[in-house]
Design a protein around this motif. Structure first.
Motif, PDB file in Angstrom:
ATOM      1  N   LEU A 159       0.872  -1.173   0.000  1.00 43.88           N
ATOM      2  CA  LEU A 159       0.000   0.000   0.000  1.00 43.88           C
ATOM      3  C   LEU A 159       0.909   1.223   0.000  1.00 43.88           C
ATOM      4  CD1 LEU A 159      -3.041   1.021   0.481  1.00 43.88           C
ATOM      5  CD2 LEU A 159      -2.244   1.449   2.798  1.00 43.88           C
ATOM      6  N   ASP A 160       0.626   2.211  -0.834  1.00 47.05           N
ATOM      7  CA  ASP A 160       1.497   3.386  -0.861  1.00 47.05           C
ATOM      8  C   ASP A 160       0.886   4.637  -0.244  1.00 47.05           C
ATOM      9  OD1 ASP A 160       4.200   4.402  -2.093  1.00 47.05           O
ATOM     10  OD2 ASP A 160       2.699   5.969  -2.450  1.00 47.05           O
ATOM     11  N   HIS A 161      -0.362   4.999  -0.653  1.00 47.54           N
ATOM     12  CA  HIS A 161      -0.914   6.274  -0.155  1.00 47.54           C
ATOM     13  C   HIS A 161      -2.421   6.345  -0.285  1.00 47.54           C
ATOM     14  CE1 HIS A 161      -0.153   7.213  -4.528  1.00 47.54           C
ATOM     15  NE2 HIS A 161      -1.324   7.799  -4.426  1.00 47.54           N
ATOM     16  N   PHE A 162      -2.962   7.368   0.400  1.00 46.63           N
ATOM     17  CA  PHE A 162      -4.371   7.736   0.271  1.00 46.63           C
ATOM     18  C   PHE A 162      -4.429   9.076  -0.454  1.00 46.63           C
ATOM     19  CE2 PHE A 162      -4.113   6.285   4.927  1.00 46.63           C
ATOM     20  CZ  PHE A 162      -4.319   4.948   4.618  1.00 46.63           C
ATOM     21  N   ASN A 163      -5.535   9.309  -1.184  1.00 47.15           N
ATOM     22  CA  ASN A 163      -5.775  10.636  -1.754  1.00 47.15           C
ATOM     23  C   ASN A 163      -7.180  11.052  -1.346  1.00 47.15           C
ATOM     24  OD1 ASN A 163      -6.684  12.713  -3.648  1.00 47.15           O
ATOM     25  ND2 ASN A 163      -4.822  12.281  -4.818  1.00 47.15           N
ATOM     26  N   VAL A 164      -7.281  12.172  -0.643  1.00 48.14           N
ATOM     27  CA  VAL A 164      -8.566  12.611  -0.090  1.00 48.14           C
ATOM     28  C   VAL A 164      -8.999  13.921  -0.727  1.00 48.14           C
ATOM     29  CG1 VAL A 164      -8.157  11.400   2.083  1.00 48.14           C
ATOM     30  CG2 VAL A 164      -7.465  13.810   1.880  1.00 48.14           C
ATOM     31  N   VAL A 165     -10.316  14.049  -0.936  1.00 51.02           N
ATOM     32  CA  VAL A 165     -10.867  15.273  -1.508  1.00 51.02           C
ATOM     33  C   VAL A 165     -11.398  16.126  -0.363  1.00 51.02           C
ATOM     34  CG1 VAL A 165     -12.405  16.265  -3.239  1.00 51.02           C
ATOM     35  CG2 VAL A 165     -11.581  13.912  -3.504  1.00 51.02           C
ATOM     36  N   THR A 166     -10.985  17.389  -0.351  1.00 55.46           N
ATOM     37  CA  THR A 166     -11.320  18.266   0.769  1.00 55.46           C
ATOM     38  C   THR A 166     -11.427  19.689   0.224  1.00 55.46           C
ATOM     39  OG1 THR A 166     -10.633  18.832   3.039  1.00 55.46           O
ATOM     40  CG2 THR A 166      -8.864  18.473   1.439  1.00 55.46           C
ATOM     41  N   PRO A 167     -12.388  20.488   0.758  1.00 52.69           N
ATOM     42  CA  PRO A 167     -12.645  21.778   0.110  1.00 52.69           C
ATOM     43  C   PRO A 167     -11.573  22.838   0.345  1.00 52.69           C
ATOM     44  CG  PRO A 167     -14.247  21.371   1.881  1.00 52.69           C
ATOM     45  CD  PRO A 167     -13.425  20.132   1.746  1.00 52.69           C
ATOM     46  N   ASP A 168     -10.888  22.800   1.470  1.00 57.83           N
ATOM     47  CA  ASP A 168      -9.958  23.883   1.814  1.00 57.83           C
ATOM     48  C   ASP A 168      -8.553  23.291   1.963  1.00 57.83           C
ATOM     49  OD1 ASP A 168      -8.447  25.868   3.043  1.00 57.83           O
ATOM     50  OD2 ASP A 168     -10.054  26.496   4.393  1.00 57.83           O
ATOM     51  N   ILE A 169      -7.766  23.380   0.884  1.00 53.10           N
ATOM     52  CA  ILE A 169      -6.445  22.734   0.891  1.00 53.10           C
ATOM     53  C   ILE A 169      -5.517  23.392   1.913  1.00 53.10           C
ATOM     54  CG2 ILE A 169      -4.386  22.225  -0.502  1.00 53.10           C
ATOM     55  CD1 ILE A 169      -6.668  20.518  -1.300  1.00 53.10           C
ATOM     56  N   ALA A 170      -5.602  24.712   2.062  1.00 58.19           N
ATOM     57  CA  ALA A 170      -4.709  25.386   3.024  1.00 58.19           C
ATOM     58  C   ALA A 170      -4.968  24.860   4.435  1.00 58.19           C
ATOM     59  CB  ALA A 170      -4.903  26.901   2.955  1.00 58.19           C
ATOM     60  N   ALA A 171      -6.253  24.713   4.784  1.00 55.47           N
ATOM     61  CA  ALA A 171      -6.588  24.221   6.127  1.00 55.47           C
ATOM     62  C   ALA A 171      -6.151  22.771   6.292  1.00 55.47           C
ATOM     63  CB  ALA A 171      -8.089  24.353   6.370  1.00 55.47           C
ATOM     64  N   ALA A 172      -6.350  21.971   5.254  1.00 57.01           N
ATOM     65  CA  ALA A 172      -5.984  20.552   5.327  1.00 57.01           C
ATOM     66  C   ALA A 172      -4.468  20.393   5.459  1.00 57.01           C
ATOM     67  CB  ALA A 172      -6.499  19.826   4.085  1.00 57.01           C
ATOM     68  N   ARG A 173      -3.743  21.227   4.721  1.00 52.64           N
ATOM     69  CA  ARG A 173      -2.285  21.184   4.794  1.00 52.64           C
ATOM     70  C   ARG A 173      -1.801  21.552   6.199  1.00 52.64           C
ATOM     71  NH1 ARG A 173       1.698  24.017   0.496  1.00 52.64           N
ATOM     72  NH2 ARG A 173       3.577  24.010   1.747  1.00 52.64           N
ATOM     73  N   SER A 174      -2.389  22.582   6.790  1.00 51.53           N
ATOM     74  CA  SER A 174      -1.996  22.958   8.158  1.00 51.53           C
ATOM     75  C   SER A 174      -2.285  21.830   9.139  1.00 51.53           C
ATOM     76  CB  SER A 174      -2.774  24.167   8.683  1.00 51.53           C
ATOM     77  OG  SER A 174      -2.685  25.203   7.831  1.00 51.53           O
ATOM     78  N   TYR A 175      -3.446  21.198   8.966  1.00 53.64           N
ATOM     79  CA  TYR A 175      -3.782  20.096   9.870  1.00 53.64           C
ATOM     80  C   TYR A 175      -2.713  18.993   9.772  1.00 53.64           C
ATOM     81  CZ  TYR A 175      -5.589  15.542  11.078  1.00 53.64           C
ATOM     82  OH  TYR A 175      -5.673  14.268  11.561  1.00 53.64           O
ATOM     83  N   TYR A 176      -2.350  18.607   8.552  1.00 53.85           N
ATOM     84  CA  TYR A 176      -1.348  17.541   8.406  1.00 53.85           C
ATOM     85  C   TYR A 176       0.051  18.013   8.815  1.00 53.85           C
ATOM     86  CZ  TYR A 176      -4.064  13.583   6.744  1.00 53.85           C
ATOM     87  OH  TYR A 176      -4.915  12.500   6.679  1.00 53.85           O
ATOM     88  N   GLU A 177       0.365  19.306   8.631  1.00 57.51           N
ATOM     89  CA  GLU A 177       1.655  19.812   9.126  1.00 57.51           C
ATOM     90  C   GLU A 177       1.712  19.723  10.655  1.00 57.51           C
ATOM     91  OE1 GLU A 177       3.120  22.726   5.484  1.00 57.51           O
ATOM     92  OE2 GLU A 177       2.082  23.623   7.196  1.00 57.51           O
ATOM     93  N   GLY A 178       0.563  19.895  11.300  1.00 65.29           N
ATOM     94  CA  GLY A 178       0.487  19.730  12.757  1.00 65.29           C
ATOM     95  C   GLY A 178       0.843  18.306  13.174  1.00 65.29           C
ATOM     96  N   LEU A 179       0.598  17.339  12.272  1.00 60.77           N
ATOM     97  CA  LEU A 179       0.962  15.932  12.518  1.00 60.77           C
ATOM     98  C   LEU A 179       2.383  15.632  12.024  1.00 60.77           C
ATOM     99  CD1 LEU A 179      -2.084  13.655  11.500  1.00 60.77           C
ATOM    100  CD2 LEU A 179      -1.037  13.849  13.755  1.00 60.77           C
TER     101      LEU A 179
END
Ligand code: 4SX
Ligand code: FE2
Length: 364
Positions: A159-179
Motif C-alpha cells: 500500500l502506498d498512499h491515500f488521496n482525499v478530496v477536501t474543500p480547503d487545501i490550506a486548512a488541510a495542509r496545516s492540519y497535516y503539518e500539525g501531525l
C-alpha cells in the motif's frame, strides 16, 4: 527563514504533542457485493486473502507482513469506512488520544481485536471529516516477497498512499503539518490558490494527497508495484478479460511524483491507483516542487489530458457512527473547471521557460 516544521510547531504551540505516524498502512472500504469485489481484488489484482468472514475480506499485497492493508466490508452504501495510519509504538496511541481530544474532534478507543489482526486502535473523525485510525500492534503473517510462484505478472507490492478530496487545501495542509507531515509537491495558480498538495511521513512523495473539491470524499487509495511492466500487465490482463471499462485513466507517467500510474475503478466505483517508482524524500531539506495549474504536464508528463470523471467522482466517507458524512462544497475555483472547462487553457513549457499556449476549447 522558517522551515515548514517550525511553522507547524508555531501553529500547534497550544496543543499537546502529535502522535508519531510512520506511514499510511491500511484502508477499509464498504462494498455492496463481496463476491464481485473478491473477483476484482483477488482474482484480477491478486491481493492475498489473509482472512475472510461472512461480511468482510482482509487483504494484503505481496511484500506486506501485517495482517491486512485493505478491508472490504459488505454494507448498504459503498463508502470509505477508515483510513489507517501506523504509529511508531503502542505508547503513541495515548499521545494520539490526548492530541485529538485537545483538537476537539470525536475520538474512540477500540480494544485489541475489534478489528481482526489489529491491536488497540484510536479512531477519530479528523478535522477534515475523515474516519481515521491509528494503531501499532498487528498480527504478523507470511511475507510473500519471494513467492514468485503466486505473484503473477502484475504483482502488487505495498500500500502506498491515500488521496482525499477536501474543500480547503490550506486548512488541510496545516492540519497535516500539525501531525509533522511535510509537503513534497503541490499545484498552485499565480494567485497562490492551491489545488492539490502531496504530503509524507515515510520517505516517499506521499502518504496522503490532498485534492481540492467537495469533501470529505475519498479520491483513491494507491498500491505500488516494483516495476512498470507489472502495471502494463494489469492493463493487458483487463483487456483479455474484457474488463477494459475498469481502466479509468492511464497508464501514464505523472508529472507530480514522477511515478508511473494506472487508475482503476472497482465494482462499486471506488478508485484504486497502481503506482510505481516515485522518488526518495527522506532528507530534512528535501526541496518542495510547485507546479503551475496550467502546466499541461503536471498530472501527466506526456501531456495526456485527465478524464473528467477523475476530477468529478469520489467515494463518500462514513463518520464514526457509520453514517455517510455530509459534504461541504469547495468555494475556491476548481482544477477541473480550469483544466477541462470551456475557458480553460493550458500550455507546454519550453526548455527556455517560454509557454506554448493552447486554449483547450481550440484543441483538435
Ligand atoms: O495526477 S498527478 O500527477 O497530479 C498525481 C496523482 C501524482 C501522484 C499521485 O499519486 C496521484 O494520484
Ligand atoms: Fe495517487
Amino acid at each position: 527563514m522558517s522551515t515548514p516544521s517550525q511553522n507547524s510547531q508555531d501553529r500547534s504551540a497550544n496543543l499537546p504533542p502529535a502522535p508519531d505516524v510512520i506511514r499510511a498502512a491500511s484502508a477499509e472500504l464498504i462494498v455492496s457485493d463481496l463476491a464481485a469485489s473478491r473477483a476484482f481484488y483477488v482474482d484480477v489484482l491478486r491481493l492475498v486473502v489473509t482472512e475472510e468472514t461472512d461480511d468482510a475480506i482482509y487483504l494484503r499485497s505481496f511484500e506486506e507482513y501485517l495482517h491486512h492493508s485493505l478491508v472490504l466490508r459488505k454494507g448498504p452504501v459503498p463508502a470509505c469506512a477508515a483510513l489507517s495510519y501506523r504509529v511508531r509504538s503502542a505508547a503513541e496511541l495515548d499521545v494520539a488520544q490526548t492530541y485529538y481530544q485537545a483538537l476537539g474532534v470525536p475520538v474512540r478507543r477500540l480494544s485489541a481485536g475489534t478489528k481482526r489482526g489489529i491491536g488497540e486502535i484510536v479512531a477519530i473523525e479528523d478535522p477534515l471529516g475523515f474516519p481515521v485510525e491509528f494503531f501499532y500492534d498487528a498480527e504478523h503473517v507470511e511475507r510473500f516477497t519471494q513467492r514468485y510462484d503466486v505473484h503473477g505478472a502484475g504483482a502488487i507490492a505495498r500500500l502506498d498512499h491515500f488521496n482525499v478530496v477536501t474543500p480547503d487545501i490550506a486548512a488541510a495542509r496545516s492540519y497535516y503539518e500539525g501531525l509533522d507531515f511535510k509537503v513534497s509537491e503541490d499545484i498552485q495558480d499565480s494567485d497562490h490558490t492551491v489545488y492539490a498538495a502531496w504530503m509524507y511521513r515515510k520517505a516517499t512523495v506521499h502518504d496522503v494527497a490532498l485534492t481540492g473539491g467537495d469533501g470529505p470524499r475519498l479520491h483513491h487509495i494507491a498500491f505500488s508495484t516494483n516495476e512498470r511492466h507489472q502495471i502494463l500487465h494489469i492493463c493487458d490482463q483487463l483487456g483479455a478479460l474484457r474488463q477494459s471499462d475498469k481502466i479509468e485513466r492511464g497508464p501514464g507517467r505523472h508529472g507530480v511524483s514522477n511515478a508511473f500510474y494506472l487508475y482503476l475503478r472497482d465494482p462499486d466505483g471506488h478508485r484504486i491507483e497502481i503506482y510505481t517508482q516515485d522518488y526518495y524524500t527522506g532528507d530534512p531539506d528535501n526541496p518542495v516542487i510547485t507546479w503551475d495549474v496550467h502546466d499541461n504536464q503536471r498530472r501527466d508528463w506526456w501531456g495526456t489530458p485527465v478524464v473528467p470523471s477523475w476530477y468529478a467522482e469520489a467515494s463518500p466517507v462514513l463518520n464514526l457512527d457509520g453514517e455517510v458524512a455530509d459534504i461541504v462544497e469547495r468555494v475556491e475555483s476548481s482544477e477541473a473547471a480550469l483544466t477541462i472547462g470551456a475557458d480553460g487553457f493550458s500550455y507546454t513549457r519550453r526548455d527556455d521557460g517560454s509557454k506554448e499556449g493552447v486554449k483547450l476549447g481550440e484543441q483538435v
